[in-house]
Design a protein around this motif. Structure first.
Motif, PDB file in Angstrom:
ATOM      1  N   TYR A   1      61.188 -55.605 -48.853  1.00 26.70           N
ATOM      2  CA  TYR A   1      61.710 -54.503 -48.688  1.00 26.70           C
ATOM      3  C   TYR A   1      61.845 -54.310 -47.156  1.00 26.70           C
ATOM      4  N   SER A   2      62.222 -55.946 -46.699  1.00 27.76           N
ATOM      5  CA  SER A   2      62.205 -55.623 -45.476  1.00 27.76           C
ATOM      6  C   SER A   2      63.928 -56.850 -44.890  1.00 27.76           C
ATOM      7  N   GLY A   3      64.535 -56.374 -45.116  1.00 27.83           N
ATOM      8  CA  GLY A   3      65.666 -57.068 -44.974  1.00 27.83           C
ATOM      9  C   GLY A   3      67.476 -56.912 -44.473  1.00 27.83           C
TER      10      GLY A   3
ATOM     11  N   HIS B   1      62.405 -52.128 -42.902  1.00 27.22           N
ATOM     12  CA  HIS B   1      61.277 -52.350 -42.031  1.00 27.22           C
ATOM     13  C   HIS B   1      60.460 -52.222 -43.612  1.00 27.22           C
ATOM     14  N   GLY B   2      60.279 -53.248 -44.308  1.00 25.86           N
ATOM     15  CA  GLY B   2      59.096 -51.949 -44.743  1.00 25.86           C
ATOM     16  C   GLY B   2      57.467 -53.026 -45.439  1.00 25.86           C
ATOM     17  N   ASN B   3      57.812 -53.700 -44.505  1.00 28.70           N
ATOM     18  CA  ASN B   3      56.010 -54.634 -43.994  1.00 28.70           C
ATOM     19  C   ASN B   3      55.333 -53.666 -44.423  1.00 28.70           C
ATOM     20  N   TYR B   4      54.849 -52.582 -43.605  1.00 26.59           N
ATOM     21  CA  TYR B   4      53.812 -52.365 -44.171  1.00 26.59           C
ATOM     22  C   TYR B   4      53.788 -50.703 -45.296  1.00 26.59           C
TER      23      TYR B   4
ATOM     24  N   ALA C   1      57.383 -49.352 -47.380  1.00 28.48           N
ATOM     25  CA  ALA C   1      57.812 -49.560 -48.797  1.00 28.48           C
ATOM     26  C   ALA C   1      57.601 -48.441 -49.336  1.00 28.48           C
ATOM     27  N   ALA C   2      56.510 -47.838 -49.897  1.00 24.82           N
ATOM     28  CA  ALA C   2      57.357 -47.024 -50.855  1.00 24.82           C
ATOM     29  C   ALA C   2      57.496 -45.379 -50.035  1.00 24.82           C
TER      30      ALA C   2
ATOM     31  N   GLY D   1      64.518 -39.879 -43.700  1.00 29.09           N
ATOM     32  CA  GLY D   1      63.951 -38.853 -44.031  1.00 29.09           C
ATOM     33  C   GLY D   1      62.588 -38.929 -44.964  1.00 29.09           C
ATOM     34  N   ALA D   2      62.642 -39.515 -45.510  1.00 29.95           N
ATOM     35  CA  ALA D   2      61.518 -39.834 -46.295  1.00 29.95           C
ATOM     36  C   ALA D   2      59.920 -40.802 -45.456  1.00 29.95           C
ATOM     37  N   GLY D   3      60.487 -41.165 -44.637  1.00 33.24           N
ATOM     38  CA  GLY D   3      59.386 -41.630 -43.738  1.00 33.24           C
ATOM     39  C   GLY D   3      59.326 -43.485 -44.024  1.00 33.24           C
ATOM     40  N   GLY D   4      61.191 -44.156 -44.305  1.00 32.38           N
ATOM     41  CA  GLY D   4      61.055 -45.226 -44.312  1.00 32.38           C
ATOM     42  C   GLY D   4      61.617 -45.441 -43.100  1.00 32.38           C
ATOM     43  N   LEU D   5      62.273 -47.333 -42.637  1.00 38.61           N
ATOM     44  CA  LEU D   5      62.573 -47.596 -41.700  1.00 38.61           C
ATOM     45  C   LEU D   5      63.969 -47.891 -41.784  1.00 38.61           C
TER      46      LEU D   5
END
Length: 432
Positions: free
Chosen positions: A88-90, A102-105, A109-110, A145-149
Motif C-alpha cells: 500500500y506504499s508507493g 504510505h501504508g506500512n502501518y 493500509a486499512a 479523510g479516511a485516516g490514510g496517508l
C-alpha cells in the motif's frame, strides 16, 4: 564544507571548532540532488557536537555513511532481508497525474482500503484500478479523510523553499527560569553517559537521533503507546542500545519519566502532542530545565498533518527531479531527509546540554522533514544521478543476537564508538 559551516553556526556551535575542517569526501549516494553532501554535513555536525575535533572528521567513512543512510537495505534478520515496504506504499497513476501513498502501518493500509472501497485482500492491481479513474487531488482527499496517508506528486516550489531556508535548519528556542543543571550521574568514557533521554518517536528520523544518543552513552528509554505495534524490522534497524517499553502517555508513571529526563525527543505530529499535553511549551512549563527536541514531517505551520520522508519527497518536487525518465516519479537513494534530521537534532541536543550546564533554562530544538527537503533543494545539482558503486559491506556490518534472532545491521557512522545490540521492542519496564 560551506553547508557544514552554516549548519554549525545555526546550531550555535563554537566557531573555533571549525578551524582546519577537511574537505568533504564523496559519499556514494547517487542522485541528481546533493544527497551525499547533505549526509556528510549532517553526520559531521553530530561528530563535532560529540566533542571530536575538526581534524577527526577525516575518519568519517563516506561508504559507511552511505550504508547507514540505506541501512534498511543492509538489514538481515536470520539471514533474510525483511520486506520494508507495504503493497500500500508507493507511487500510483491517477486520471490526471501521480500520487504517493504510505501504508506500512496496518491502520494506514486499512484506511486506504476504506477510502478506495477495496476488500481486505486487495493487491496492487486493485489499487491501480481504483485510482486510475479518479484525479490526484480527489484521491488524496479521500485517503487522507479516511485516516490514510497520500500526497500529490508535485513540482518544486523555489520561492517557498527559499522562504523555508531563511530559517535555521534547526530552530533553537530558550526559556529562562531553570537553574544550571549538572547531570544526575557521573559521566563516563562516552560523552553522553549520565544523560537520560525519553524517546517518543517512530520511523527513522527520531530513532536515528536517539540511536546516536545511545551510541554516545546516554540512557535512552523509548516509550510507545500500547495500541500501536512497531514493525519488527524497523525497530531492529534503529533500536541499538535503547530500552523499549509500552506506556500510556496519560499515566502518572509517564509523568514521572518526564520529570527524570534530561532530553525529551518528540516525533508525533504537533496536534497529537498537544492533545496529550506534550507540546514543547507545555513540557518546558511543567518540567523546567528539560531539553525538548521536536521533529515533524511538515513543520509547525501544518500541525495536524501526518507524513513520512517518502511523502515529503513526493510533494516537495524531489520525486520529479529524481525521475529516471521524466515520467514515473523517482526517489532519493535513501530516506535522506529522515537520517539528516536525526543527526542534526542529535547535534543540537549535545550543544544545548552544554548551554544548560552553563546557563540553565529550558531549551527547544525543532526541525521538519520539509525543512530538510528545502535545504537539499537549494544545494547544487547534477544532470545525471550517477550509478551505484559495488560496495564491499564486510567492514561495515555489525552482528547481534536479539531474542534468539540473528541480526545484521550497519556499524555506526561515528567510528570512534560501536553499537550495543537492539533490545526486543516493548521488552523493558518503563523506568529509569
Amino acid at each position: 564544507m560551506r553547508v557544514l559551516t552554516r549548519f554549525w553556526r545555526e546550531l550555535g556551535g563554537d566557531p573555533g571548532r571549525l578551524i582546519d575542517l577537511p574537505a568533504p569526501p564523496v559519499v556514494p549516494l547517487p542522485s541528481r540532488l546533493s544527497t551525499g553532501d547533505l549526509a556528510w554535513a549532517s553526520v559531521a555536525a553530530a561528530a563535532l557536537a560529540s566533542g571530536r575535533a575538526a581534524a577527526d572528521l577525516t575518519a568519517l567513512d563516506p561508504v559507511r555513511i552511505a550504508l547507514s543512510y540505506r541501512s534498511d537495505r543492509m538489514l538481515r534478520i536470520d539471514g533474510a532481508a525483511p520486506s520494508v515496504w507495504s503493497p500500500y506504499s508507493g507511487f500510483w497513476v491517477t486520471s490526471d497525474g501521480w500520487i504517493r501513498t504510505h501504508g506500512n502501518y496496518p491502520h494506514h493500509a486499512a484506511a486506504m482500503r476504506a477510502a478506495l472501497q477495496l476488500t481486505d485482500t486487495a493487491v496492487s492491481r486493485d489499487i491501480s484500478a481504483a485510482l486510475a479513474s479518479i484525479g490526484s487531488r480527489e484521491a488524496c482527499t479521500r485517503i487522507s479523510g479516511a485516516g490514510g496517508l497520500a500526497v500529490e506528486v508535485a513540482d518544486e516550489r523555489p520561492q517557498f523553499d527559499a522562504a523555508l531556508r531563511e530559517h535555521p535548519i534547526v530552530e533553537i528556542q530558550h526559556t529562562e527560569g531553570a537553574p544550571a543543571r549538572v547531570l544526575r550521574h557521573s559521566p563516563g568514557d562516552r560523552p553522553l553517559e549520565g544523560v537520560r533521554v525519553l524517546d517518543l518517536t517512530r520511523v527513522i528520523a527520531g530513532p536515528v537521533c536517539t540511536r546516536t544518543f545511545a551510541l554516545l552513552g546516554a540512557d535512552v528509554l523509548r516509550i510507545d503507546p500500547p495500541h500501536l505495534p512497531e514493525p519488527e524490522w524497523q525497530h531492529l534497524d534503529t533500536g541499538h542500545g535503547k530500552r523499549s517499553a509500552l506506556l500510556d502517555a496519560r499515566s502518572d508513571r509517564f509523568r514521572e519519566l518526564l520529570s527524570g529526563a534530561d532530553v525529551v525527543v518528540l516525533g508525533y505530529h504537533p496536534s497529537a502532542l498537544a492533545r496529550l499535553g506534550l507540546a514543547p511549551d507545555a513540557l518546558a512549563a511543567e518540567h523546567p530545565g528539560t531539553i525538548v527536541l521536536d521533529l515533524s514531517a511538515w513543520g509547525a505551520e501544518q500541525p495536524a498533518r501526518r507524513g513520512f520522508d517518502s511523502l515529503v519527497q513526493a510533494e516537495s518536487g524531489i520525486a520529479v527531479i529524481e525521475s529516471a525518465d521524466a515520467g514515473r516519479p523517482g526517489a532519493l537513494p535513501a530516506q535522506a531527509l529522515d537520517h539528516s534530521a536525526g543527526y542534526l537534532l542529535a547535534a543540537s541536543a549535545m550543544i544545548l546540554l552544554e548551554r544548560r550546564r552553563l546557563h540553565g533554562g529550558s531549551w527547544r530544538a525543532s526541525t521538519s522533514l520539509r525543512r530538510i527537503a528545502a535545504e537539499l533543494l537549494g544545494m547544487p545539482r547534477r544532470q545525471e544521478p550517477g550509478s551505484d558503486a559495488d560496495i564491499d559491506t564486510t567492514a561495515h556490518a555489525a552482528r547481534f543476537t536479539v531474542a534468539g534472532r540473528q541480526i545484521l545491521t550497519t556499524r555506526p557512522v561515528l567510528p570512534w564508538f560501536e553499537f550495543e545490540a537492539p533490545r526486543p521492542w516493548s521488552g523493558d519496564q518503563p523506568r529509569w
